[in-house]
Design a protein around this motif. Sequence first.
Motif: not given
Ligand SMILES: [Mg+2]
Lengths: 322, 340
Positions: A50, A99, A181-182
């Motif tokens: 991240t 995320q 991001d994820e």
């Molecule tokens: Mg992360």
Amino acid sequence: MSKEVLLEIKNLHVGYKTHMGVSHVLNGVNLTVHKGERVGVIGESGSGKTTTMKSILRILPSNAIIKKGEIFYKGKNVLEMKEDELLNLRRKKISMIFQDPTSALNPLFKVGQIMLDIIKYSYKLEDEEAKEMALKALKEAALPDPERVFDSYPFQLSGGMRQRVCIALALIGDRELIIADEPTTNLDVTIKAQVLNLLTSLVREKNVGWIFVSQALGAVRENVDRVYVMYAGNIIEWGPSRKVFSNPLHPYTQKLLECVPKLTGKEFSKGIRGRIPNYFKPPSGCRFHPRCDYVLDECKKSVPEAVEVEHEHFVACNLYRR
Amino acid sequence: MRAIWKYIWKRVLYVIPTLVGLSILIFILSRVLPGDPALMAAGPNAPKWVVEQIRHQLRLDKPLWEQYYYWLVDLFHGDLGYSTYTKRSVTADVIEYLPASLQLIFMAALFEIGGALALGIIAGRYAYRLPDNIVRVIAYIGISVPSFVWGLLFQLVFASLIPLFPTHGMYSYGTVPPPRVTGFSLIDALIAGQFDTFVDILWHMVLPAFALSLGAMAQDARIIRAGMVENTEKEHVSLVRAYGIPERVIFSKYILKPSLVPAVTVMGMDIASLLGNAFMVELIFQWPGFSRYGINVMLNKDINGIVAVVLVIGILFAIANIIVDVVVAYLDPRIGRRSQ
Ligand SMILES: [Mg+2]
Ligand SMILES: Nc1ncnc2c1ncn2[C@@H]1O[C@H](COP(=O)(O)OP(=O)(O)OP(=O)(O)O)[C@@H](O)[C@H]1O
């Protein structure tokens, strides 16, 4: 796939100032994305994925310090961009899916209010046109009732719908690079697959550059052209996805891939001994050396240089030094 | 819009049992605490039969529940009982003294809200930098120094040494008070068309209102500042920043709004407690308000007066509570809707 470079991160060092001192998280990250390329980033929790992604858009937390490095977007260093160039980058070129969709949407504003603000500042449109654009994006993100979602507060939507809203945000306008991001980590198991399918098919359809950060190794393997493996603030291995997954070179990558539970296999994965290092006093040399089974003397001394072991497949490990 | 009215109505209904509970509590307390109200009202040298007569008049010779019952019946007729201190109806006292206090508190509340917002936002905007540190020092002093000390200090500096403001009272010497209509002298002055008087009263209110507001202002500025610092690091702020919304909009919209929610709650309570805090300030500035009346009825153990004063403060808190709930529900959509 063309070979025109879109994004190039070079030797990026990022730390965080805390009351316990500075944590030296990113330790020379290098990463390249070509035009229309799908790039995966894998690595365990806390490895700095991240942090790397937020550096690209310069949206790091206020205690972050970029110590060294460059991030070129189409040849221009993002870290040296002036206000208006940076805004243009954020408004038209790169978008990011966060995320956790729940914390990424301000609870006190309707989805529509946030979308309208984003569109209005990006495209200088009237309310009517902006709303049309927002609804189109929501529809693209496969939200069943775009009008209703537009008029809802985030708390009135399910987790999956919130992440679809975030995907819709990322789709507004014609982006050149989408960072995810994820995107499914914080979703219910049943929703994960749906959201992932949506995202991968959209990316394929639009032929847009894509960074897919994920711990779902299977999903990464199937959906990216090239993959980067991150460990403790370093990219330790990268190459074409097929090659990295079928022939992992770095001892860390090997362990990481072993960790994936094999549905057919009888034994459980063993995991990797030890844990990710303390960033306040990171290990010298290769940051993986305290956990490595093949550690050499020189591993403790200096960060290993990357070696191209097979075509376009690189590893930063002393075992492969010639 | 309809939803918000329903919400308000519900809050009002919730408040009623609280007020009934409070009235019972203070009713009992005022009668069981040591000191004989009838004796104190009659004076040390009064003959016994006078004391007994007062006791009868106050219904103190009846069982407690019966006293409360008749007190309630009277209340529904707008009668708060007889004051042994002013020797007239407590209702008349409340009508006479309360408006002046409310007027002062209203001005203090404006100072409080305005000052807290300004200081809090500046401190939040420039967190950990010079403006923040200055506000921090101001806030510490504001919180730790009681309002009557501010009152004395302001009186000394801004009324005596530098005569910018009057030292005390509500009107300047020679000003004719407007005819009493609402009891709020500012409003009455406007009704009577006495604009000069209106300004004169305002002028008299500045120092006491400011002294009164400082403590709460400092505290609420700190709360706003803390909220802003916290929200600045939230992921949803990163998101709007990532999409190119200008910093000034991020700050004034996406950071400020969530930071105000906790502050509003504290502000409401702080403003409600101004009435209680006003006593010393009213005394110093000789403001003809309710707090002075309040302390006098307590010193004289004037039971009906005490009950009325406590109830008025309770009602003020209740109103503040309702306003706070409505404002918070307006700011935070999750609150109003969840309870439906
Ligand atoms: Mg992360
Ligand atoms: N604002 C911050 N202040 C201090 N340390 C931070 C901050 N943000 C992140 N870190 C630390 O930096 C390291 C890397 O965090 P990062 O979020 O980049 O990891 P990640 O790879 O994204 O992990 P995950 O898979 O859990 O999301 C972690 O040790 C984290 O605790």
